[in-house]
Write a protein that holds these residues in place. Structure first.
Motif, mmCIF file in Angstrom:
data_model
loop_
_atom_site.group_PDB
_atom_site.id
_atom_site.type_symbol
_atom_site.label_atom_id
_atom_site.label_comp_id
_atom_site.label_asym_id
_atom_site.label_seq_id
_atom_site.Cartn_x
_atom_site.Cartn_y
_atom_site.Cartn_z
ATOM 1 N N LEU A 20 0.807 -1.209 0.000
ATOM 2 C CA LEU A 20 0.000 0.000 0.000
ATOM 3 C C LEU A 20 0.853 1.278 0.000
ATOM 4 C CD1 LEU A 20 -3.103 0.687 0.238
ATOM 5 C CD2 LEU A 20 -2.630 1.198 2.639
ATOM 6 N N VAL A 21 0.515 2.197 -0.871
ATOM 7 C CA VAL A 21 0.976 3.596 -0.897
ATOM 8 C C VAL A 21 2.497 3.845 -0.829
ATOM 9 C CG1 VAL A 21 0.813 5.869 0.284
ATOM 10 C CG2 VAL A 21 -1.232 4.489 -0.062
ATOM 11 N N ALA B 214 -8.167 9.471 -2.462
ATOM 12 C CA ALA B 214 -7.620 8.919 -1.222
ATOM 13 C C ALA B 214 -6.131 8.627 -1.358
ATOM 14 C CB ALA B 214 -8.375 7.654 -0.840
ATOM 15 N N GLU B 215 -5.755 7.945 -2.437
ATOM 16 C CA GLU B 215 -4.355 7.573 -2.583
ATOM 17 C C GLU B 215 -3.475 8.790 -2.858
ATOM 18 O OE1 GLU B 215 -2.545 3.773 -4.464
ATOM 19 O OE2 GLU B 215 -2.504 5.320 -6.009
ATOM 20 N N LYS C 291 -3.848 11.820 -1.927
ATOM 21 C CA LYS C 291 -3.629 12.614 -0.714
ATOM 22 C C LYS C 291 -2.627 11.945 0.212
ATOM 23 C CE LYS C 291 -8.173 14.109 0.287
ATOM 24 N NZ LYS C 291 -9.000 14.833 1.250
ATOM 25 N N GLU C 292 -2.695 10.608 0.300
ATOM 26 C CA GLU C 292 -1.779 9.911 1.203
ATOM 27 C C GLU C 292 -0.346 9.938 0.669
ATOM 28 O OE1 GLU C 292 -4.690 6.949 3.655
ATOM 29 O OE2 GLU C 292 -3.705 6.097 1.907
ATOM 30 N N ARG D 141 2.833 11.861 2.698
ATOM 31 C CA ARG D 141 4.104 11.245 3.073
ATOM 32 C C ARG D 141 5.278 11.913 2.369
ATOM 33 N NH1 ARG D 141 3.124 5.143 4.809
ATOM 34 N NH2 ARG D 141 5.337 5.422 5.183
ATOM 35 N N GLY E 32 5.697 -2.468 4.331
ATOM 36 C CA GLY E 32 5.069 -2.854 5.592
ATOM 37 C C GLY E 32 3.643 -3.351 5.448
ATOM 38 N N THR E 33 2.922 -2.784 4.484
ATOM 39 C CA THR E 33 1.506 -3.134 4.363
ATOM 40 C C THR E 33 1.243 -3.890 3.079
ATOM 41 O OG1 THR E 33 0.988 -1.129 5.581
ATOM 42 C CG2 THR E 33 -0.844 -2.231 4.477
ATOM 43 N N LYS E 34 0.997 -5.186 3.232
ATOM 44 C CA LYS E 34 0.791 -6.059 2.083
ATOM 45 C C LYS E 34 -0.629 -5.935 1.541
ATOM 46 C CE LYS E 34 3.112 -9.859 3.250
ATOM 47 N NZ LYS E 34 3.041 -11.086 3.995
ATOM 48 N N VAL E 35 -0.749 -5.848 0.228
ATOM 49 C CA VAL E 35 -2.076 -5.935 -0.384
ATOM 50 C C VAL E 35 -2.285 -7.416 -0.690
ATOM 51 C CG1 VAL E 35 -3.561 -5.230 -2.304
ATOM 52 C CG2 VAL E 35 -1.865 -3.627 -1.377
ATOM 53 N N ALA F 21 -1.493 9.051 7.469
ATOM 54 C CA ALA F 21 -0.376 8.714 6.567
ATOM 55 C C ALA F 21 0.899 9.407 7.037
ATOM 56 C CB ALA F 21 -0.713 9.120 5.132
ATOM 57 N N PRO G 36 4.044 0.559 9.421
ATOM 58 C CA PRO G 36 3.092 0.395 8.321
ATOM 59 C C PRO G 36 1.852 1.291 8.467
ATOM 60 C CG PRO G 36 3.800 -1.736 9.159
ATOM 61 C CD PRO G 36 4.358 -0.712 10.077
ATOM 62 N N ARG H 163 -9.958 -2.213 2.667
ATOM 63 C CA ARG H 163 -9.953 -0.821 2.233
ATOM 64 C C ARG H 163 -10.743 -0.752 0.935
ATOM 65 N NH1 ARG H 163 -5.544 3.739 2.070
ATOM 66 N NH2 ARG H 163 -5.490 4.413 -0.101
ATOM 67 N N GLN I 29 -7.740 -6.108 0.363
ATOM 68 C CA GLN I 29 -7.539 -6.759 1.652
ATOM 69 C C GLN I 29 -6.101 -6.485 2.057
ATOM 70 O OE1 GLN I 29 -10.411 -8.215 2.705
ATOM 71 N NE2 GLN I 29 -9.445 -8.372 4.731
ATOM 72 N N LEU I 30 -5.901 -5.894 3.223
ATOM 73 C CA LEU I 30 -4.561 -5.473 3.639
ATOM 74 C C LEU I 30 -4.100 -6.226 4.877
ATOM 75 C CD1 LEU I 30 -5.046 -1.585 3.376
ATOM 76 C CD2 LEU I 30 -4.216 -3.152 1.600
ATOM 77 N N GLU I 31 -2.783 -6.284 5.033
ATOM 78 C CA GLU I 31 -2.215 -6.966 6.191
ATOM 79 C C GLU I 31 -0.883 -6.336 6.574
ATOM 80 O OE1 GLU I 31 -2.054 -11.372 5.997
ATOM 81 O OE2 GLU I 31 0.044 -11.087 6.597
#
Ligand SMILES: Cc1cc2nc3c(=O)[nH]c(=O)nc-3n(C[C@H](O)[C@H](O)[C@H](O)COP(=O)(O)OP(=O)(O)OC[C@H]3O[C@@H](n4cnc5c(N)ncnc54)[C@H](O)[C@@H]3O)c2cc1C
Ligand SMILES: Nc1ncnc2c1ncn2[C@@H]1O[C@H](COP(=O)(O)O)[C@@H](O)[C@H]1O
Lengths: 320, 261
Positions: free
Chosen positions: A68-69, A94-95, A97-98, A102, A180-183, B132, B141, B160, B168-170
């Motif tokens: 993610l992002v 959403a994306e 802006k994030e 960062r 860190g954040t897996k999709v 963020a 994360p 999300r 689906q996030l993890e």
């Protein structure tokens, strides 16, 4: 002339309209350099060049989709370092802006979100915003670092301005902390065949007055007769009559079409927050005291089950 | 070990009130009643649900804001949070998102956390960027804009719903999550909860406690500047007709006149 980075929003190289608007706004400040992440850069480059991109910095890596992002922030930062731009523009979704948030932290720059207009100023770009449910209009500037600005859809008319649009590969290293954040999985939204809500020139929205999912085809038929998108109030979404992705308002989409038609919607402040900057506003509501009538250019006090079908028929017969 | 959950909550002017700018072009927080941002109630609710599922967890609510912001903390405590931290300092007046995220990040490091839960956006500034920024500053994360989430075995998972797809996030803890208003209605404080909240600890911190210099925050330290704020002219009164059988046709006539048909 100073270069301005424009983050490209696209689906496999099909550039979305808000990006063309960003290119138009970027040309007021400097020379647009587009940043294209993911597949389809060559296809996109043609459209980007037609709208003023002097250069397209392209990078594709599996990490952009797998996490993610953050990997996209790494890429945009690499572009930022390669170009030393006068400003960085991103679409206000959403994306976008994030990513902007960062990047601003990383490079130590100020951030402005949800601009509805942008112009060059003596001390850098000046962004117009619409705040407090659009009851105020402000003009703001970034005073520290390189301005990072996200711009709402429908903030400018895309203009053709042919430029070179040379594609250059951008070298990107995705850092470990960016993974860190897996999709884990992705379920694409089914296309309705209608224009994208935030990009549409005409939006027809239904609220609690529509009184059931089975009646939403009435709203859809009106939208289709005008070639518009369909929206909904939170009351209609919470009742399960229409998907959340179609919600207009503070916690849904913010729309700014040429024409907004509200049927069976009272006009609560949180709904207004997402539609008040529409150019022409029309409402159909059986309660003449409904606050939505304070906003309208044209309002019909009446039962939407009578008015909407008659309107749809009349539009169809006029269009022949 | 106990799961340390920190919820970031903002005290905002009531959106249904008449919101204004003060003379220095910051949000006027004096003339309109303030409250816990409604979108942060969803964050408190999810934190409480995670606590209820966990063997051993503690929920701290954290705010950066003026003296009155204690009201927001009390509300969250009465919903069931265990304790509160209030960062309050005169030099914070006029702080923008970059500054707010700096103060929150320092405060989070000071408190200690495994999971940070934020709202999707504040109902006043409404930028939706602080979570963020927190993830970026803390180097953990970012699992944001979730309509559904679960914390288990040191991992957070969630859904999300984006524009183009539902994902689906993890991520492994520690992490920063934010939740949307689709995550489930927030509970109302019970009478018992309201009484209990009065006895719960609220720790107050100022900038020096967090090792932040005054010129890094506030209006003078801001990264952005509002140069003009003008009330939007009221929309000129439109035409309103009563439907007497041909309202749809009249509306079509109007739309044709405006070249929409
Ligand atoms: C934090 C927060 C965020 C929110 N975010 C949003 C948001 O993003 N978007 C949003 O829309 N709301 C949002 N809301 C909710 C908002 O406050 C209102 O509750 C909501 O907009 C009401 O939807 P509605 O107008 O459809 O329903 P109602 O307010 O119930 O109005 C229905 C209207 O339909 C009319 N009507 C009924 N039957 C008929 C008929 N047969 N013909 C014609 N008219 C008819 C009625 O006269 C009435 O005016 C939010 C609220 C909060 C607290
Ligand atoms: N001053 C603040 N104090 C505590 N939390 C905040 C503050 N400002 C923003 N937040 C958190 O960040 C989220 C997004 O806010 P924003 O980016 O301002 O729209 C909010 O829902 C809160 O959880």
């Amino acid at each position: 002339m100073a270069e301005v980075l424009v983050y490209v929003d696209h689906v496999d190289g099909a550039v979305r309209k808000p990006t063309l608007e960003l290119l138009t706004l970027a040309r007021r400040i400097g020379e647009p350099v587009a940043v294209h992440l993911g597949a389809g850069a060559d296809a996109a480059a043609q459209t980007l060049a037609e709208h003023g991109a002097v250069k397209v910095l392209a990078a594709d890596a599996p990490e952009f989709a797998d996490y993610l992002v953050a990997p996209k922030v790494d890429a945009l930062q690499a572009a930022y370092e390669a170009v030393s731009p006068a400003a960085v523009l991103l679409p206000s979704n959403a994306e976008g802006k994030e990513i902007a948030a960062r990047l601003a932290v990383r490079v130590g720059s100020g951030l402005i979100t949800d601009a509805v207009d942008l112009e060059a100023g003596d001390e850098g770009p000046v962004a117009t915003q619409s705040v407090f449910a659009a009851s105020y209009t402000t003009k703001s500037r970034v005073i520290k670092g390189t301005p990072v600005i996200t711009v709402k859809p429908n903030s400018a008319a895309p203009e053709a301005a042919p430029a070179a649009g040379t594609v250059e590969q951008l070298a990107v290293t995705v850092g470990e902390t960016s993974k860190g954040t897996k999709v884990v999985s992705r379920t694409p939204r089914e296309s309705t065949g209608r224009p994208e809500l935030t990009e549409a020139a005409i939006v027809v929205s239904g609220g609690r007055g529509v009184n059931g999912a089975e009646n939403f085809p009435l709203i859809e038929a009106l939208a289709d007769s005008l070639g518009g998108a369909v929206g909904a109030s939170r009351a209609a979404v919470d009742a399960g009559w229409y998907p959340h992705s179609s919600q207009v308002g503070q916690t849904g989409k913010s729309v700014s079409p040429q024409l907004y038609i509200a049927a069976g919607i009272s006009g609560a402040i949180q709904h207004r927050a997402g539609m008040q900057t529409s150019k022409t506003i029309v409402a159909i509501n059986k309660d003449e005291e409904a606050p939505i009538f304070e906003l309208v250019d044209y309002g019909v006090v009446g039962d939407l089950f009578e008015v909407v079908p008659q309107l749809t028929e009349e539009i169809k017969s006029r269009k022949g | 070990m106990s799961l340390r959950i920190v919820v970031t909550v903002k005290y905002v002017p009531d959106a249904t009130g008449d919101r204004h700018f003060a003379e220095d072009l910051t949000v006027d927080r004096d003339d309109v009643d303030g409250l816990l941002s409604e979108l942060d109630e969803y964050a408190v609710e999810q934190a409480l649900q995670i606590k209820e599922e966990a063997d051993d967890a503690e929920v701290t609510v954290l705010t950066v804001g003026p003296e009155d912001a204690t009201d927001a903390l009390r509300k969250a405590l009465s919903m069931g949070a265990d304790k509160a931290v209030h960062v309050e300092d005169d030099d914070l007046h006029g702080t923008d998102a970059l500054g707010t995220s700096l103060v929150l990040a320092k405060a989070l490091e000071h408190i200690g956390y495994d999971l940070v839960v934020s709202g999707m956006a504040s109902t006043d500034g409404g930028m939706g960027v602080v979570p963020a920024m927190l993830a970026e500053r803390l180097g953990v994360p970012q699992v944001t804009l979730l309509s559904e989430l679960k914390v288990e075995d040191g991992k957070v998972t969630g859904r999300r719903d984006g524009d183009a797809a539902s994902e689906q996030l993890e991520a492994a803890l520690p992490a920063v999550v934010s939740v949307t208003d689709q995550s489930g209605e927030a509970r109302y404080p019970s009478f018992k909860g309201i009484m209990a909240a009065k006895k719960k600890p609220v720790e107050t911190l100022d900038l020096s406690d967090l090792g932040i210099e005054a010129d890094e925050v506030g209006l003078d330290g801001a990264w952005t500047k509002v140069e003009e704020a003008a009330e939007r002219p009221a929309r000129t009164a439109g035409t309103i007709v009563k439907d007497e059988g041909n309202g749809g046709k009249q509306l079509a006539e109007f739309l044709a006149g405006q070249k929409f048909i």
